[in-house]
Structure formats: C-alpha cells, structure tokens
Write an enzyme that holds these catalytic residues in place. Structure first.
Site: not given
Length: 422
Positions: A88, A173, A299
């Site tokens: 992303n 996710h 993360d």
C-alpha cells in the site's frame, strides 16, 4: 571480506563465528583467522537475524513518513535482517511492471532483505484480482490488501484459488467496513468513557470466519495479519484443528497494551486493529503460548508528527515497531521468566522464516550470515531520539527495557553497529 566475530554467547556457549562470502563458515570455541576483520561481540548474546513479515516503508509516494533506506536502517537497528513490505504505497504494487520496479528499488536502497507483497486486487479496493500468476513469477512473496479488508467473498476466493496454484500465501487484513462505523478505538467501556466512537470487534471476527471457510475450500496458505480479538483466536484454533492451512501473527502492542490503558485522548494509542480489551489481550498471549498464533510481527507504520498529533478523531492509525519489538518482547516474556529465549527466536525469526519459506532463523555452518548481537544484561529506556526510522510515533517511549541491539549483520556485512549512546 572475512569477518571473525569473537566472544559471542550462542545458546550459553562462548564461541567465535567466521563469516565469509555471505555465509557462516565456522562456529568454534576459538577461531584464528589472520586475514579476517575482527568484530568483538564482548560476550553479548548472538541470535539469528529477526524476521518481520509485516512492515510499511511508505516508499514510493509517501516518503515524508518513511523511505526504504530509513526503514531498513530502523530494521537493522532493531535486529531484523529480513522484512516483508506491504503493497500500500503510491502507486500500489498491483501489477507486474510496478512490482518489478519495487523489487529493484528494495534491492538497491535497503540494508536488509526486503520481501515484497503484491496486492490481491487493483488499488487494494477493487473486486477484480490482480495478475497473481505473473507477479508470483516475478518474485512476490505473497498477496495482501493490507490496510483494507477484502469486502467481497468471491474476490477473496478467486485470489485464494490463484495463489494456491502458484504456491503463494494470502495475507489478510480482516476487516468488514460495514461494522467500523467511523470508530477510532475499540468499541466498549473505554471508548464510552472517553466519548470516542468505537470499532466493533465483529469487523475482524466476522470476516475471519468467512475467510477460514474459503481457505479450507481453496487449500491456500492463508495468513492472518495482526490478530486482535479473543474470538479470532478461538476461530483460528478451531480452524487449525480442522486442518486449515492457516497461520497468524500478533503485534507487540496487542500483547502489551489494551483499551483500558487509554486514559486520555492519545493519538499514540490509535492503531488498526485497535487495542482491544484485557480479556482479548490475555487470549492473544494464550494463543501465542500454545502455538495457535505462530509469530510476532510489528506492523511498523510510521507517520509524520503532524499526522500523529491532536485528537484520536483525526490522527492517523498506526505506530512504529521495528526498533522496539525485540526489547519489549524480551523484557516482558523472557526476562520475566514466562518463556525461554528459544521460544522468542521461534516467534520472531524461525517460525516466520519457515512459514514463508525463506532461508533464515538459524545459526549454523552454511547458513546465510544474517545475525544480530544483543546486550541482554543492561537496561535502557526507549528513546525516540535514537530511532533511525523517520517515524517517531510510539506509545512505548520512555519504557525501561532489556535487549539492546549491539550489531546486525546481513549476508555477512555489518548493517548496524551501536555507537554506545543509543
């Protein structure tokens, strides 16, 4: 160049380790090698390089938050020698041409190994799967829409079927957008007390339940990113018993923090998934201890100071983690006596390497010379001024911990060395 690491503590044994041509060439109580550069480990503990299967390096397109170079420096500072980058960025890594460029940039700019995820669907949000077969051939480590849940079951199922054919994992996710309701923290008593909108934990568990059924039908390696609820742990445990090819990660912040610790409107405590309840946190720890959860992943999500200031209503989701993960887990799990060091190595190196089929996680002759040396004896306080990441957004600043990185070697080359003042 040969590097001879002297006086390293390996599984409580004092050894010398010779690194040559990027591999571990010898491990002996004493090695004499006249033409090698000497690195004195000073009787500190040497471990396999850590592996993080979930990082955000923001490059290209969002480099004011992080760059490949700075992110890799942060990784090496934290003892990580291999990281898995999410797709992303801008543009999203969702087609073969962009993936080729991204892999090349990772290779040219990084101090550590970067394994690149590609997107499941176009721009992370469309209902059309990407060219999974071609991107797998180009070197994608797997496929994920991280930052977004895949809202359509057919899209996820088709992606799973295609990923199964090319023997690549789907990392999910899990988040149903219809159950978020504009929330900025976990829905519950803590959110009500603070007057903040809450995120229903069903947004995670309902989509996870769907995906586990699809994963069983497809046979794909299905990986659950940043698991956060007790119901998710139970679903995962049942799925494993039924033979579903599923693995899961948990982040250090979900193991160490819960929503009752959010005593004020604090943007540093805003992440997605949000900090859940104490009972959720206990279930996550239990799932990690019994093997239901396979690994720890940070993360790592760097943001600018502006994006993480003000109110939780407007601040960005996410915290950095690469430079604090080992020390936090070592301090709270190993130093406390809850688990031994090998268990930590399994969680943060061996298991992720095995589950994602990369050559890492062990110190042995012939293995890649990806190593980290840790000072486990002297406490220090987490200090944002020592971070090498562009992101300084962490709720753990000031915490007293053990497990300071003294050096990190990647393919036999020194990628990080403590200057003594970090």
């Amino acid at each position: 160049m040969k590097i001879l690491i002297k006086h390293a503590l390996l599984k409580n044994n004092l050894v010398d380790i010779l690194l040559e041509h990027g591999i571990i060439n010898a491990i002996e109580p004493e090695i004499i090698e006249d033409d090698a550069r000497i690195f004195d480990a000073k009787y500190h503990t040497i471990l396999p390089g850590l592996v993080d299967v979930h990082v955000h390096f923001r490059d290209p397109g969002l480099t004011y938050k992080e760059t490949i170079e700075k992110g890799s420096m942060a990784a090496a500072h934290g003892g990580f020698t291999s990281v898995f980058a999410m797709p992303n960025v801008k543009p999203v890594v969702d087609n073969p041409e962009i993936l080729k460029g991204q892999i090349e940039n990772n290779k040219n700019k990084s101090l550590v190994h970067i394994y690149q995820f590609a997107a499941i669907s176009s721009n992370l949000i469309s209902y059309k799967t990407t060219n999974i077969e071609e991107m797998a051939d180009l070197g994608a480590i797997g496929f994920t829409n991280d930052g977004h849940g895949v809202q359509d079951a057919e899209t996820m199922y088709q992606a799973m079927l295609q990923a199964k054919v090319v023997n690549k994992p789907i990392s999910a996710h899990v988040e149903d957008d219809s159950l978020i309701n504009g929330g900025v923290m976990n829905a519950g008593s803590a959110a009500k007390k603070l007057g903040l909108p809450g995120m229903n934990s069903l947004s995670e568990t309902s989509q996870l339940a769907r995906d586990l059924v699809l994963a069983k039908a497809s046979g794909v390696h299905y990986h659950v990113a940043h698991i956060s609820t007790k119901e998710s742990v139970n679903l995962l445990r049942m799925a494993k018993k039924e033979g579903v090819n599923v693995t899961a990660e948990v982040s250090p912040h979900h193991l160490l923090l819960d929503d009752e610790m959010i005593e004020m409107n604090n943007p540093m405590m805003k992440m997605n998934p949000p900090l859940r309840t104490l009972s959720d946190r206990k279930a996550l720890i239990g799932g990690l201890l019994d093997g239901t959860i396979d690994m720890i992943a940070t993360d790592h999500a760097p943001h600018s100071e502006k994006e993480k200031s003000g109110s939780m209503l407007t601040a960005s989701f996410g915290i950095v983690g690469l430079e604090t993960a080992f020390s936090l887990i070592y301090t709270h799990f190993v130093k406390s006596g809850l688990v031994n060091m090998q268990t930590l190595i399994n969680w943060m190196s061996k298991n992720p390497a095995q589950q994602f089929n990369i050559d890492a996680g062990e110190i042995k002759v012939g293995a890649p010379a990806n190593l980290t040396i840790m000072n486990l004896d002297d406490p220090y306080r987490i200090d944002v001024n020592t971070f090498l990441s562009k992101g300084k957004n962490s709720p753990f600043i000031g915490e007293k911990v053990y497990g300071k990185t003294m050096a990190t070697f990647v393919d036999g080359k020194l990628a990080y060395e403590s200057g003594g003042n970090e």
